[in-house]
Write a protein that holds these residues in place. Sequence first.
Motif, PDB file in Angstrom:
ATOM      1  N   LEU A   1       0.842  -1.194   0.000  1.00 44.81           N
ATOM      2  CA  LEU A   1       0.000   0.000   0.000  1.00 44.81           C
ATOM      3  C   LEU A   1       0.879   1.248   0.000  1.00 44.81           C
ATOM      4  O   LEU A   1       1.967   1.256   0.588  1.00 44.81           O
ATOM      5  CB  LEU A   1      -0.901   0.019   1.228  1.00 44.81           C
ATOM      6  CG  LEU A   1      -2.125  -0.907   1.213  1.00 44.81           C
ATOM      7  CD1 LEU A   1      -2.822  -0.837   2.557  1.00 44.81           C
ATOM      8  CD2 LEU A   1      -3.073  -0.522   0.096  1.00 44.81           C
ATOM      9  N   ALA A   2       0.386   2.286  -0.627  1.00 40.80           N
ATOM     10  CA  ALA A   2       1.162   3.532  -0.693  1.00 40.80           C
ATOM     11  C   ALA A   2       0.854   4.416   0.502  1.00 40.80           C
ATOM     12  O   ALA A   2      -0.295   4.497   0.954  1.00 40.80           O
ATOM     13  CB  ALA A   2       0.840   4.276  -1.993  1.00 40.80           C
ATOM     14  N   SER A   3       1.866   5.047   1.028  1.00 39.99           N
ATOM     15  CA  SER A   3       1.790   6.133   2.018  1.00 39.99           C
ATOM     16  C   SER A   3       0.877   5.826   3.201  1.00 39.99           C
ATOM     17  O   SER A   3      -0.086   6.538   3.476  1.00 39.99           O
ATOM     18  CB  SER A   3       1.324   7.440   1.355  1.00 39.99           C
ATOM     19  OG  SER A   3       0.034   7.279   0.776  1.00 39.99           O
ATOM     20  N   LEU A   4       1.164   4.734   3.895  1.00 41.76           N
ATOM     21  CA  LEU A   4       0.421   4.417   5.118  1.00 41.76           C
ATOM     22  C   LEU A   4       0.851   5.379   6.226  1.00 41.76           C
ATOM     23  O   LEU A   4       2.037   5.510   6.517  1.00 41.76           O
ATOM     24  CB  LEU A   4       0.685   2.969   5.534  1.00 41.76           C
ATOM     25  CG  LEU A   4       0.011   2.507   6.826  1.00 41.76           C
ATOM     26  CD1 LEU A   4      -1.505   2.478   6.661  1.00 41.76           C
ATOM     27  CD2 LEU A   4       0.529   1.126   7.226  1.00 41.76           C
ATOM     28  N   THR A   5      -0.123   6.056   6.847  1.00 45.40           N
ATOM     29  CA  THR A   5       0.167   7.008   7.925  1.00 45.40           C
ATOM     30  C   THR A   5      -0.749   6.725   9.108  1.00 45.40           C
ATOM     31  O   THR A   5      -1.827   6.131   8.949  1.00 45.40           O
ATOM     32  CB  THR A   5      -0.026   8.462   7.476  1.00 45.40           C
ATOM     33  OG1 THR A   5      -1.387   8.657   7.085  1.00 45.40           O
ATOM     34  CG2 THR A   5       0.903   8.798   6.315  1.00 45.40           C
ATOM     35  N   ALA A   6      -0.325   7.159  10.275  1.00 46.36           N
ATOM     36  CA  ALA A   6      -1.118   7.010  11.493  1.00 46.36           C
ATOM     37  C   ALA A   6      -1.235   8.363  12.184  1.00 46.36           C
ATOM     38  O   ALA A   6      -0.231   9.034  12.416  1.00 46.36           O
ATOM     39  CB  ALA A   6      -0.480   5.985  12.435  1.00 46.36           C
ATOM     40  N   THR A   7      -2.473   8.787  12.500  1.00 47.88           N
ATOM     41  CA  THR A   7      -2.727  10.044  13.201  1.00 47.88           C
ATOM     42  C   THR A   7      -3.462   9.728  14.495  1.00 47.88           C
ATOM     43  O   THR A   7      -4.388   8.913  14.502  1.00 47.88           O
ATOM     44  CB  THR A   7      -3.573  10.992  12.332  1.00 47.88           C
ATOM     45  OG1 THR A   7      -2.930  11.161  11.072  1.00 47.88           O
ATOM     46  CG2 THR A   7      -3.718  12.343  13.017  1.00 47.88           C
ATOM     47  N   VAL A   8      -3.060  10.364  15.580  1.00 45.99           N
ATOM     48  CA  VAL A   8      -3.629  10.083  16.898  1.00 45.99           C
ATOM     49  C   VAL A   8      -4.693  11.114  17.237  1.00 45.99           C
ATOM     50  O   VAL A   8      -4.467  12.320  17.105  1.00 45.99           O
ATOM     51  CB  VAL A   8      -2.525  10.080  17.979  1.00 45.99           C
ATOM     52  CG1 VAL A   8      -3.141   9.909  19.364  1.00 45.99           C
ATOM     53  CG2 VAL A   8      -1.528   8.976  17.703  1.00 45.99           C
ATOM     54  N   PHE A   9      -5.874  10.626  17.677  1.00 43.49           N
ATOM     55  CA  PHE A   9      -6.915  11.478  18.220  1.00 43.49           C
ATOM     56  C   PHE A   9      -7.282  10.915  19.591  1.00 43.49           C
ATOM     57  O   PHE A   9      -8.051   9.970  19.698  1.00 43.49           O
ATOM     58  CB  PHE A   9      -8.142  11.490  17.312  1.00 43.49           C
ATOM     59  CG  PHE A   9      -7.850  11.962  15.925  1.00 43.49           C
ATOM     60  CD1 PHE A   9      -7.676  13.307  15.661  1.00 43.49           C
ATOM     61  CD2 PHE A   9      -7.716  11.060  14.891  1.00 43.49           C
ATOM     62  CE1 PHE A   9      -7.397  13.737  14.377  1.00 43.49           C
ATOM     63  CE2 PHE A   9      -7.445  11.489  13.613  1.00 43.49           C
ATOM     64  CZ  PHE A   9      -7.282  12.831  13.354  1.00 43.49           C
ATOM     65  N   GLN A  10      -6.712  11.504  20.617  1.00 44.39           N
ATOM     66  CA  GLN A  10      -6.877  10.978  21.969  1.00 44.39           C
ATOM     67  C   GLN A  10      -6.554   9.492  21.985  1.00 44.39           C
ATOM     68  O   GLN A  10      -5.433   9.087  21.703  1.00 44.39           O
ATOM     69  CB  GLN A  10      -8.284  11.285  22.492  1.00 44.39           C
ATOM     70  CG  GLN A  10      -8.436  12.739  22.858  1.00 44.39           C
ATOM     71  CD  GLN A  10      -9.599  12.984  23.780  1.00 44.39           C
ATOM     72  OE1 GLN A  10     -10.494  12.174  23.920  1.00 44.39           O
ATOM     73  NE2 GLN A  10      -9.582  14.121  24.431  1.00 44.39           N
ATOM     74  N   THR A  11      -7.534   8.641  22.276  1.00 46.09           N
ATOM     75  CA  THR A  11      -7.255   7.207  22.352  1.00 46.09           C
ATOM     76  C   THR A  11      -7.665   6.462  21.087  1.00 46.09           C
ATOM     77  O   THR A  11      -7.841   5.248  21.099  1.00 46.09           O
ATOM     78  CB  THR A  11      -7.982   6.583  23.558  1.00 46.09           C
ATOM     79  OG1 THR A  11      -9.386   6.779  23.407  1.00 46.09           O
ATOM     80  CG2 THR A  11      -7.482   7.191  24.851  1.00 46.09           C
ATOM     81  N   THR A  12      -7.828   7.175  20.008  1.00 48.03           N
ATOM     82  CA  THR A  12      -8.145   6.565  18.720  1.00 48.03           C
ATOM     83  C   THR A  12      -7.003   6.841  17.749  1.00 48.03           C
ATOM     84  O   THR A  12      -6.453   7.945  17.732  1.00 48.03           O
ATOM     85  CB  THR A  12      -9.466   7.119  18.148  1.00 48.03           C
ATOM     86  OG1 THR A  12     -10.525   6.785  19.045  1.00 48.03           O
ATOM     87  CG2 THR A  12      -9.762   6.545  16.776  1.00 48.03           C
TER      88      THR A  12
END
Length: 838
Positions: free
Chosen positions: A629-640
């Motif tokens: 997969l291209a450009s997998l990113t992770a963004t945090v929103f509190q506990t999600t």
Amino acid sequence: MSGLFSTKPIVNKEERLSAVRLQTSAYGAPVPLYFGENRATGNIIWYGGFQAIEHRQKQSSGGKGGGGGSTVSISYTYKTGLMLALGEGIIAVDSVMPGNEGFKVPSSLGFELFAGALGQPTWSVLTSRYPAQALGYSGTALLAVSAYDLGSSANLPNFSVKLRGFPDLNTRLGGYIELFLSSKLVGAGFPSVRLNGLGAIDTYLAAQDVTFSPKVVEIKAAAEYLREWTSMSNIGMVWSEGDLKFKPLTDSAGVVAHLDADDFLVSGDELPVTFEPGNEDDAYNRLSVQYEDASNDYNTSTYEEVDQAQVDRYGLRPANTEVYTAVKSAPVAWWVAQHRLHRLLYIRGQFKFRLSERWVALEPMDVVTLTDPLLGLWQEPVMIIEINEGDDGDYDVIAEPYTGTLDAASEAPPVQVPVGGGPDAGVAPGDANAPLIFQPPVALVPSGPEIWMATSGGPNWGGCEVWASLDGDSYRRVGLITGSARHGSLRADLPAQASPDEVNTLEVEIHTGELEPATQQDVEDRITTCYAGGELLAYRDSTLVGAGEYDLEYLNRGIYGTEISSHLAGAPFARLDDNIFKYAVPSDWIGREIYIKLVSFNVYGLSSQSLADVTAYSYTIQEAPPPALASLTATVFQTTVILEWGRPEDPEKYSRIDFLRSDDDDFNNATVIASVSPLLARYSDAVGESSKTLYYWARLISIYGEVGILTGPVMATTGSVGGVPVFALVPTVYMGDIIYVRADMSLYEWDGISAYEPATPLIAANRILAGTVSVALRLEAAEIVGGSIQIGNLFSVNTVGKMLTKSALTGQRTERTSEGTYVYDAAGDLTVELGELL
């Protein structure tokens, strides 16, 4: 009165010894290593508890009147505790001989065996009586006795021991060489993946009814031992293409190339091929082989082989005696002397020639033919023994005359013929077993798709040629198999289970070979990788439960990116080793059906089957594994944690996207947490825990079930909730602002660090009368009269309780996603009930 004239007894007392007298005990000597049946001399590594036991004997001398005297004789016998070190690794002991008293079973002398396992228990005598000296000697085989009877002398005898080193290998020379080079316990640390052809050694020697039992008792280079063992067993050894390769020196490989004037490179007046004859004085015609005769308590014996025709013609030319301690019987000594004398007599000269880089695939031990009219050569068979690459990329090749196997009609001396008589070189090979054909994951073949195949045969099967076709009619030879793979099927179902699987047992049955147990490090390094119904896994524990039947336990599952799944009884199984055939598939063959024929030959490389008489097996070459997969990113929103990625091209080729998660960055510990449609580009992982560090991977799964290349890991650490209820709601992102909406209509904004905080209200009123009122972030109002309230230029709240989000979309429609239900009105605005949003 008689007491007045009585005499005191005469006392004869032996000198009492106070300590053991040692015959031999070496300090700093190398720890021996024994393979198979051998005789060893135990080395005393501990003794203690010396006892002197007194014995009294009284004898009266008589005399008149009762006045005779008496004699008292005092003597001593002795006992002591001792430990004998035998060697390194697993050892079974058959008998022990103290001094020259004859061999006896160890228990009759009071000996207890510690077989040399890792972590073996400490001898209880040391633990209870001599705790300061209580060592377990992990990995070293020992014999221990608490009170050995020394008799009337305090001298410890020399102990000879008949033993079997690594008894489970059953005199398999190929297995011994692998242990000697690669075992983490007793080996030299050589990587086993760099060993090629060891299975062919065992197949070849088994067919010859020849066994060896080597031992390593002297300090010398490992290469010296290897040269001795390969020389006696008629095995060639060469370092090529990054592997240490072994191959029986027979004609089983066949001719791999016919070389003539069009192939040889010449410069100036050079000859295409030169021949340097050997010295006639080195043409020895008598050879003696010294060996250790197991039938005579492993005492040294000698077998002599003579070529009488050569003696009659040239006179007697004896070679130096060759010593092979791994030979333990007269029939094997005869076999060794036969092929060793054959090489001394007939393989002495050398051919030299030069080839271009197009012959890069040739390697030592290949058999080729030479045609050169200048030397009178017409398809003269030779065996390559050395290839040297020049600065210009050309190859200087040295080859020796090739004479093939020993004459099958030759006879051994009547008293030393191996059981069963001479070998039948024309025996039929039998068909190859139905092969397992599969495609390995991309992690094992990064350069492009390959098909791998496992096959084997019966006792007379020496290997097979592999022929391939795309139409089932026109076949071409694509490779050669010279050893049996360890393959078969599952005897029982194997359920899916996260790795490491300490719950289930992989029950398998294989056609030939053995599945040896491994160490914990081996299973972590995937040394015992196996194919089981499409999943790749490695095992640690192996138990033989029947002929060819094994129970494999402690499984490292789903390795190399394969999917952990359940497998039914009867599913195919194979141990992935050097005997797996590998063939790189041209890219234009993907999606096409390929036909495979296996043309078998016997253990002597003869009696090949006809191509027309063997079964054709078909296999459809599957598409290359899905890409990452291209450009997998992770963004945090509190506990999600929100995962986002670039949608794949041609999503209709894929059935799903799997997401895996682990608490560390080791993929082997990751588990699948979700599978989503390949049309999506966003997934929310509601972790529900603060300050949690997680690692994520993603992979595409094709519509055929092929597992794609892993993307990741990406790391994310959840923030602190700070007392704000989350309601399992994904935050809304607009124009760079991140906003949570709660049931009490409060608005919260991200503090930029770790938590959401209530936004400061700018307008608070019980009733608002206005056409349009703009609020920065938060509104507190009991009633709205007329018009609407606009919040942050993003939301509008009207008098009927609807929250509207500005949108340029047109047309009325409803969208349902994993994040909620979205309804668009005819004006193009997104209308969401507050209860639905929360």
